[in-house]
Design a protein around this motif. Structure first.
Motif, short mmCIF file in Angstrom:
data_model
loop_
_atom_site.label_atom_id
_atom_site.label_comp_id
_atom_site.label_asym_id
_atom_site.label_seq_id
_atom_site.Cartn_x
_atom_site.Cartn_y
_atom_site.Cartn_z
N SER A 1 8.15 -4.18 -10.54
CA SER A 1 7.04 -3.88 -11.23
C SER A 1 6.41 -3.33 -9.95
O SER A 1 6.18 -3.60 -8.91
CB SER A 1 6.57 -4.98 -12.30
N SER A 2 4.54 -3.79 -11.10
CA SER A 2 3.52 -3.59 -10.01
C SER A 2 3.18 -4.97 -9.25
O SER A 2 3.18 -4.93 -7.93
CB SER A 2 2.13 -3.69 -11.29
N ARG A 3 4.14 -5.90 -9.45
CA ARG A 3 4.21 -7.10 -8.15
C ARG A 3 5.03 -6.41 -6.99
O ARG A 3 4.49 -8.25 -6.66
CB ARG A 3 4.63 -8.53 -9.10
N ALA A 4 5.89 -5.43 -7.21
CA ALA A 4 6.40 -5.14 -6.07
C ALA A 4 5.66 -4.47 -5.78
O ALA A 4 5.42 -4.50 -4.26
CB ALA A 4 8.17 -4.77 -6.34
N ASN A 5 5.54 -3.21 -6.29
CA ASN A 5 4.23 -2.61 -6.00
C ASN A 5 3.44 -3.06 -4.82
O ASN A 5 2.91 -2.26 -3.95
CB ASN A 5 4.22 -1.08 -7.09
N ASN A 6 2.58 -3.93 -5.37
CA ASN A 6 1.01 -3.80 -4.68
C ASN A 6 1.12 -5.21 -3.80
O ASN A 6 0.57 -5.84 -3.39
CB ASN A 6 0.68 -4.33 -5.89
N HIS A 7 2.51 -6.13 -3.65
CA HIS A 7 3.18 -7.11 -2.79
C HIS A 7 3.70 -6.65 -1.65
O HIS A 7 3.62 -7.63 -0.38
CB HIS A 7 3.60 -8.06 -3.85
N PHE A 8 4.35 -6.46 -1.70
CA PHE A 8 5.16 -5.61 0.14
C PHE A 8 4.90 -4.85 0.64
O PHE A 8 5.21 -3.03 -0.18
CB PHE A 8 7.03 -5.63 -0.67
N VAL A 9 4.15 -4.94 2.05
CA VAL A 9 3.31 -3.68 2.36
C VAL A 9 5.19 -3.59 3.54
O VAL A 9 5.35 -4.42 4.46
CB VAL A 9 2.57 -4.30 3.42
N PRO A 10 5.48 -2.15 3.28
CA PRO A 10 6.82 -1.47 4.12
C PRO A 10 6.20 -1.31 6.01
O PRO A 10 7.01 -1.72 6.14
CB PRO A 10 6.95 -0.17 3.80
N GLN A 11 4.34 -1.00 6.07
CA GLN A 11 4.36 -0.88 7.15
C GLN A 11 4.72 -2.49 8.13
O GLN A 11 5.32 -2.26 9.57
CB GLN A 11 2.96 -0.56 7.32
N ILE A 12 4.56 -3.86 7.50
CA ILE A 12 5.16 -4.69 8.05
C ILE A 12 6.40 -5.39 8.64
O ILE A 12 6.39 -6.01 9.58
CB ILE A 12 4.81 -5.98 7.37
N PHE A 13 7.06 -4.54 6.98
CA PHE A 13 8.84 -4.50 8.01
C PHE A 13 9.21 -3.27 9.15
O PHE A 13 9.82 -3.94 10.20
CB PHE A 13 9.77 -3.92 6.69
N GLU A 14 8.61 -2.13 8.55
CA GLU A 14 8.43 -1.39 10.41
C GLU A 14 8.00 -1.98 11.11
O GLU A 14 8.42 -0.71 12.26
CB GLU A 14 7.52 0.40 9.49
N LYS A 15 6.99 -2.59 11.93
CA LYS A 15 6.52 -3.23 13.09
C LYS A 15 8.00 -3.98 13.47
O LYS A 15 8.67 -4.15 14.36
CB LYS A 15 5.64 -4.10 11.85
#
Length: 293
Positions: free
Chosen positions: A57-71
């Motif tokens: 939900s929004s608690r995924a949409n607003n809580h997981f930052v893909p750029q940190i994974f991509e680093k």
């Protein structure tokens, strides 16, 4: 009287014909859409490869930052949908698999939405333009109480959900208007608000013993050799009924409880949603714990 009845029949047939034409036209336009939202982007896409796909939900949409994974070299997209339930998360994963996505890991935000197995009408409506073009979508909606009307009555779904998939949305697709839902690899950052609601009461909230759509997601991941990571995400300090997360842990011991990783109100936009600073702290912890080099 006979002439009147003939006139009524003609009006009815013309109305039905127009409904069929409009239904076909609207559906054709939605089949050309790629940049308005996450659902049409997946439905109209070809096979993709991801190291990490985020659902919830929004608690995924607003809580997981893909750029940190991509680093860490992990190709990631956040498919969390504000207002969505596990009903929609399960359907998204089904569509990705149908389109031959190669996914190594699925992270599912599974906490508050375990308390129901209903669709979120505002989100699920966005799947409906494709209900005649996908057995996956048709079957997913099959047991919903209004399935027959949505599936068999031409143009009915576009009228019922006009505010989501109606004339205005069709015009925006034609104009190729973009939204921000696909920006930041699907992540939507929130800011700290002075008037953000920093109180919440979930005393009466209880997780279902068997959440159909959670179990669907878990099963799909197992069948397709996708590493399944279910996570509970943080809430602010002033919440009544925090034992809800303990109830989840008892029923679903495989779900990781990260509710208390971020606590201070300064890291929240509202009680149930972290701001960008909080999301970055939280995501960094997830990446460290689950994706060690």
């Amino acid at each position: 009287m006979k002439r009147f009845l003939i006139y009524i029949v003609k009006i009815f047939l013309i109305t039905v014909l127009i409904a069929f034409i409009l239904d076909g036209l609207y559906t054709y336009i939605f089949l050309q859409s790629h940049n308005r939202g996450k659902i049409e982007q997946v439905f109209n896409s070809n096979a993709q490869k991801y190291d990490v796909v985020i659902l919830g939900s929004s608690r995924a949409n607003n809580h997981f930052v893909p750029q940190i994974f991509e680093k860490r070299g992990l190709k990631t997209f956040n498919y969390g949908m504000s207002g969505g339930h596990l009903f929609e998360a399960s359907l998204m994963l089904k569509l990705m698999i149908e389109r031959k996505y190669e996914i190594k890991n699925v992270i599912l935000e599974a906490d508050l939405n375990l308390s129901n197995d209903h669709q979120s009408e505002g989100v699920s409506a966005k799947f409906l333009p494709y209900i005649h073009n996908s057995e996956i979508i048709k079957n997913h909606f099959f047991n919903e109480k209004d399935f027959n009307e949505l599936y068999y009555i031409p143009f009915y779904r576009y009228i019922k959900y006009d505010n989501k998939i109606g004339f205005r949305e069709v015009c925006k697709i034609i104009r190729d208007d973009k939204t921000n839902s696909l920006d930041n690899s699907g992540y939507y950052p929130l800011q700290k608000h002075k008037n953000g609601n920093m109180k919440n009461n979930i005393v009466n909230l209880n997780p279902l013993k068997h959440n159909k759509y959670y179990e669907e997601i878990e099963k799909l991941c197992k069948i397709h050799n996708i590493n399944f990571i279910a996570i509970m995400t943080p809430m602010c300090e002033n919440v009544k009924g925090m034992n809800y997360f303990e109830k989840v842990q008892k029923l679903y011991p495989e779900i990781y409880n990260y509710e208390n990783v971020v606590k201070e109100d300064k890291y929240f936009s509202s009680c149930g949603h972290m701001n960008d600073a909080g999301a970055k702290i939280f995501t960094a912890k997830i990446v460290t714990d689950f994706f060690k080099k």
